[in-house]
Design a protein around this motif. Structure first.
Motif, PDB file in Angstrom:
ATOM      1  N   LYS A   1      35.571 -16.071   6.278  1.00  0.00           N
ATOM      2  CA  LYS A   1      34.565 -15.011   6.189  1.00  0.00           C
ATOM      3  C   LYS A   1      33.993 -14.685   7.566  1.00  0.00           C
ATOM      4  O   LYS A   1      34.054 -15.488   8.497  1.00  0.00           O
ATOM      5  CB  LYS A   1      33.412 -15.428   5.264  1.00  0.00           C
ATOM      6  CG  LYS A   1      33.839 -15.862   3.873  1.00  0.00           C
ATOM      7  CD  LYS A   1      34.295 -14.702   3.027  1.00  0.00           C
ATOM      8  CE  LYS A   1      34.513 -15.143   1.582  1.00  0.00           C
ATOM      9  NZ  LYS A   1      34.997 -14.020   0.737  1.00  0.00           N
ATOM     10  N   VAL A   2      33.418 -13.496   7.666  1.00  0.00           N
ATOM     11  CA  VAL A   2      32.716 -13.066   8.878  1.00  0.00           C
ATOM     12  C   VAL A   2      31.306 -12.663   8.487  1.00  0.00           C
ATOM     13  O   VAL A   2      31.109 -11.917   7.518  1.00  0.00           O
ATOM     14  CB  VAL A   2      33.432 -11.877   9.547  1.00  0.00           C
ATOM     15  CG1 VAL A   2      32.642 -11.406  10.770  1.00  0.00           C
ATOM     16  CG2 VAL A   2      34.861 -12.252   9.936  1.00  0.00           C
TER      17      VAL A   2
ATOM     18  N   CYS B   1      32.883 -19.994   8.844  1.00  0.00           N
ATOM     19  CA  CYS B   1      32.611 -18.565   9.012  1.00  0.00           C
ATOM     20  C   CYS B   1      32.585 -18.184  10.488  1.00  0.00           C
ATOM     21  O   CYS B   1      32.129 -18.951  11.336  1.00  0.00           O
ATOM     22  CB  CYS B   1      31.249 -18.249   8.382  1.00  0.00           C
ATOM     23  SG  CYS B   1      30.860 -16.501   8.230  1.00  0.00           S
ATOM     24  N   LYS B   2      33.089 -17.003  10.804  1.00  0.00           N
ATOM     25  CA  LYS B   2      32.884 -16.414  12.110  1.00  0.00           C
ATOM     26  C   LYS B   2      31.526 -15.727  12.085  1.00  0.00           C
ATOM     27  O   LYS B   2      31.241 -14.964  11.152  1.00  0.00           O
ATOM     28  CB  LYS B   2      33.969 -15.388  12.433  1.00  0.00           C
ATOM     29  CG  LYS B   2      35.389 -15.930  12.386  1.00  0.00           C
ATOM     30  CD  LYS B   2      35.670 -16.891  13.519  1.00  0.00           C
ATOM     31  CE  LYS B   2      37.145 -17.263  13.565  1.00  0.00           C
ATOM     32  NZ  LYS B   2      37.449 -18.254  14.634  1.00  0.00           N
TER      33      LYS B   2
ATOM     34  N   VAL C   1      28.455 -13.455  13.899  1.00  0.00           N
ATOM     35  CA  VAL C   1      27.900 -12.578  14.913  1.00  0.00           C
ATOM     36  C   VAL C   1      26.400 -12.850  14.960  1.00  0.00           C
ATOM     37  O   VAL C   1      25.679 -12.583  13.997  1.00  0.00           O
ATOM     38  CB  VAL C   1      28.174 -11.093  14.607  1.00  0.00           C
ATOM     39  CG1 VAL C   1      27.469 -10.203  15.626  1.00  0.00           C
ATOM     40  CG2 VAL C   1      29.673 -10.827  14.625  1.00  0.00           C
TER      41      VAL C   1
ATOM     42  N   SER D   1      34.106 -19.110  17.487  1.00  0.00           N
ATOM     43  CA  SER D   1      33.422 -19.233  16.204  1.00  0.00           C
ATOM     44  C   SER D   1      32.258 -18.259  16.093  1.00  0.00           C
ATOM     45  O   SER D   1      31.837 -17.916  14.984  1.00  0.00           O
ATOM     46  CB  SER D   1      32.885 -20.662  16.003  1.00  0.00           C
ATOM     47  OG  SER D   1      33.938 -21.586  15.905  1.00  0.00           O
TER      48      SER D   1
ATOM     49  N   ALA E   1      30.895  -6.401  14.941  1.00  0.00           N
ATOM     50  CA  ALA E   1      31.409  -7.476  14.086  1.00  0.00           C
ATOM     51  C   ALA E   1      32.834  -7.176  13.627  1.00  0.00           C
ATOM     52  O   ALA E   1      33.719  -8.042  13.680  1.00  0.00           O
ATOM     53  CB  ALA E   1      30.494  -7.674  12.881  1.00  0.00           C
ATOM     54  N   GLU E   2      33.060  -5.937  13.174  1.00  0.00           N
ATOM     55  CA  GLU E   2      34.398  -5.570  12.707  1.00  0.00           C
ATOM     56  C   GLU E   2      35.402  -5.564  13.862  1.00  0.00           C
ATOM     57  O   GLU E   2      36.555  -6.002  13.701  1.00  0.00           O
ATOM     58  CB  GLU E   2      34.363  -4.208  12.036  1.00  0.00           C
ATOM     59  CG  GLU E   2      33.662  -4.210  10.684  1.00  0.00           C
ATOM     60  CD  GLU E   2      33.842  -2.897   9.945  1.00  0.00           C
ATOM     61  OE1 GLU E   2      34.487  -2.899   8.886  1.00  0.00           O
ATOM     62  OE2 GLU E   2      33.332  -1.871  10.451  1.00  0.00           O
TER      63      GLU E   2
ATOM     64  N   THR F   1      35.238  -7.304  16.670  1.00  0.00           N
ATOM     65  CA  THR F   1      35.412  -8.643  17.230  1.00  0.00           C
ATOM     66  C   THR F   1      36.195  -9.566  16.303  1.00  0.00           C
ATOM     67  O   THR F   1      37.079 -10.311  16.746  1.00  0.00           O
ATOM     68  CB  THR F   1      34.045  -9.274  17.547  1.00  0.00           C
ATOM     69  OG1 THR F   1      33.325  -8.408  18.435  1.00  0.00           O
ATOM     70  CG2 THR F   1      34.206 -10.645  18.198  1.00  0.00           C
ATOM     71  N   PHE F   2      35.872  -9.526  15.016  1.00  0.00           N
ATOM     72  CA  PHE F   2      36.472 -10.475  14.075  1.00  0.00           C
ATOM     73  C   PHE F   2      37.308  -9.825  12.971  1.00  0.00           C
ATOM     74  O   PHE F   2      37.794 -10.518  12.081  1.00  0.00           O
ATOM     75  CB  PHE F   2      35.375 -11.342  13.450  1.00  0.00           C
ATOM     76  CG  PHE F   2      34.694 -12.251  14.443  1.00  0.00           C
ATOM     77  CD1 PHE F   2      35.418 -13.195  15.151  1.00  0.00           C
ATOM     78  CD2 PHE F   2      33.325 -12.163  14.674  1.00  0.00           C
ATOM     79  CE1 PHE F   2      34.803 -14.051  16.061  1.00  0.00           C
ATOM     80  CE2 PHE F   2      32.690 -13.009  15.580  1.00  0.00           C
ATOM     81  CZ  PHE F   2      33.434 -13.958  16.278  1.00  0.00           C
TER      82      PHE F   2
ATOM     83  N   LYS G   1      36.847  -8.021  10.237  1.00  0.00           N
ATOM     84  CA  LYS G   1      36.188  -7.589   9.002  1.00  0.00           C
ATOM     85  C   LYS G   1      34.748  -8.078   8.995  1.00  0.00           C
ATOM     86  O   LYS G   1      34.327  -8.826   9.883  1.00  0.00           O
ATOM     87  CB  LYS G   1      36.923  -8.128   7.765  1.00  0.00           C
ATOM     88  CG  LYS G   1      38.288  -7.519   7.511  1.00  0.00           C
ATOM     89  CD  LYS G   1      38.886  -8.034   6.202  1.00  0.00           C
ATOM     90  CE  LYS G   1      40.228  -7.372   5.923  1.00  0.00           C
ATOM     91  NZ  LYS G   1      40.822  -7.861   4.649  1.00  0.00           N
ATOM     92  N   LEU G   2      34.018  -7.667   7.978  1.00  0.00           N
ATOM     93  CA  LEU G   2      32.651  -8.149   7.784  1.00  0.00           C
ATOM     94  C   LEU G   2      32.440  -8.377   6.300  1.00  0.00           C
ATOM     95  O   LEU G   2      32.638  -7.467   5.483  1.00  0.00           O
ATOM     96  CB  LEU G   2      31.636  -7.140   8.323  1.00  0.00           C
ATOM     97  CG  LEU G   2      30.159  -7.540   8.226  1.00  0.00           C
ATOM     98  CD1 LEU G   2      29.889  -8.821   9.022  1.00  0.00           C
ATOM     99  CD2 LEU G   2      29.250  -6.415   8.726  1.00  0.00           C
TER     100      LEU G   2
END
Length: 276
Positions: A8-9, A32-33, A35, A59, A80-81, A83-84, A86-87
């Motif tokens: 998850k993000v 979780c990743k 932000v 992380s 967030a989207e 960088t990782f 999805k959110l």
């Protein structure tokens, strides 16, 4: 063993201190990743840096956000989207409790407007810009920090703050109903009196502190990690059938009105298991 938020993000506002800080570490520990968003660049960056050092590179990432500005929130969701990828989780946690907030006659208009801008509009914008992102991810969880004062009122006057948290609670319920069929859940975390800099700065005399504690059956202030644990449950799939709730984590305050003659035994706070 997979963590409870593995894959998850999350975007967490107010990640530089208090509940947001504890939640950032806890979410990251659970796979979780994260932000880490905060208006305080030094504090927010420190959170992300320590997570990456203690839990694993990549992380966490920091983004500066003033939740009183819609453009900042929209940019944080996009960050967030980007960088990782999805959110899935948004924890609209940042807020203010102005030390000069008082009753209807003495609270100044500028304090009222500032409180509504950050505590109500900031949460609204956090939801507004998160919904399309969570939709793109196939669903997720949005957690809005309200307060026990949204349902009980405060023993010490803080009219703008109390009103703002009532608005957050009503907003959360409405959004939960609207988006229930989209696999997007909304829940309001309602902390009781918590030992955070925000509350301790407001309860700046021993008299004010005791006026709060006397009504808490557990007889102590809560700790930020206890709220983070509750947020983790709401963020995870363990709460998959929970939406539109006012999740009270308040030491029993909302269960009964305890008077000075009520429970008086001192209870030691829970050991802090955070990484900070």
């Amino acid at each position: 063993m997979p963590g409870r938020l593995n894959g998850k993000v999350a975007l967490i506002t107010g990640a530089g201190s208090g509940i947001g800080l504890e939640a950032s570490f806890l979410f990251a520990k659970e796979g979780c990743k994260v932000v880490c968003a905060d208006i305080n660049e030094q504090a927010g960056q420190a959170t992300a840096t320590k997570i990456n050092a203690d839990i694993g590179a990549n992380s966490a990432a920091f983004v500066r956000v003033d939740v009183g500005k819609e453009a900042d929130i929209a940019a944080a969701v996009a960050f967030a989207e980007k960088t990782f990828g999805k959110l899935h989780i948004v924890f609209n946690n940042a807020g203010i409790m102005h030390p000069a907030d008082d009753n209807a006659e003495t609270t100044e208009e500028k304090i009222w407007d500032l409180t509504m801008q950050i505590n109500v509009k900031g949460v609204w914008w956090g939801c507004k810009h998160a919904i399309p992102a969570l939709r793109r991810a196939g669903g997720g969880s949005i957690i809005n920090t309200a307060s026990f004062v949204a349902v009980r009122g405060a023993a010490t006057p803080q009219l703008a703050y109390t009103t703002s948290k009532g608005a957050v609670l009503a907003m959360t319920r409405e959004l939960a109903v609207i988006h229930a069929r989209e696999n997007i859940r909304f829940n309001a975390l309602c902390p009781g009196p918590i030992r955070t800099p925000l509350l301790m700065d407001f309860l700046n005399t021993e008299e004010k502190k005791q006026r709060r504690l006397v009504h808490v059956p557990m007889g102590r202030f809560g700790e930020a990690i206890e709220q983070a644990n509750a947020a983790l449950f709401l963020a995870s799939d363990e709460s998959s059938f929970c939406t539109g709730t006012d999740f009270m984590v308040d030491g029993g305050l909302s269960a009964a009105y305890v008077t000075p003659e009520g429970p008086t035994k001192t209870v030691s706070p829970q050991k802090n298991f955070s990484g900070v």
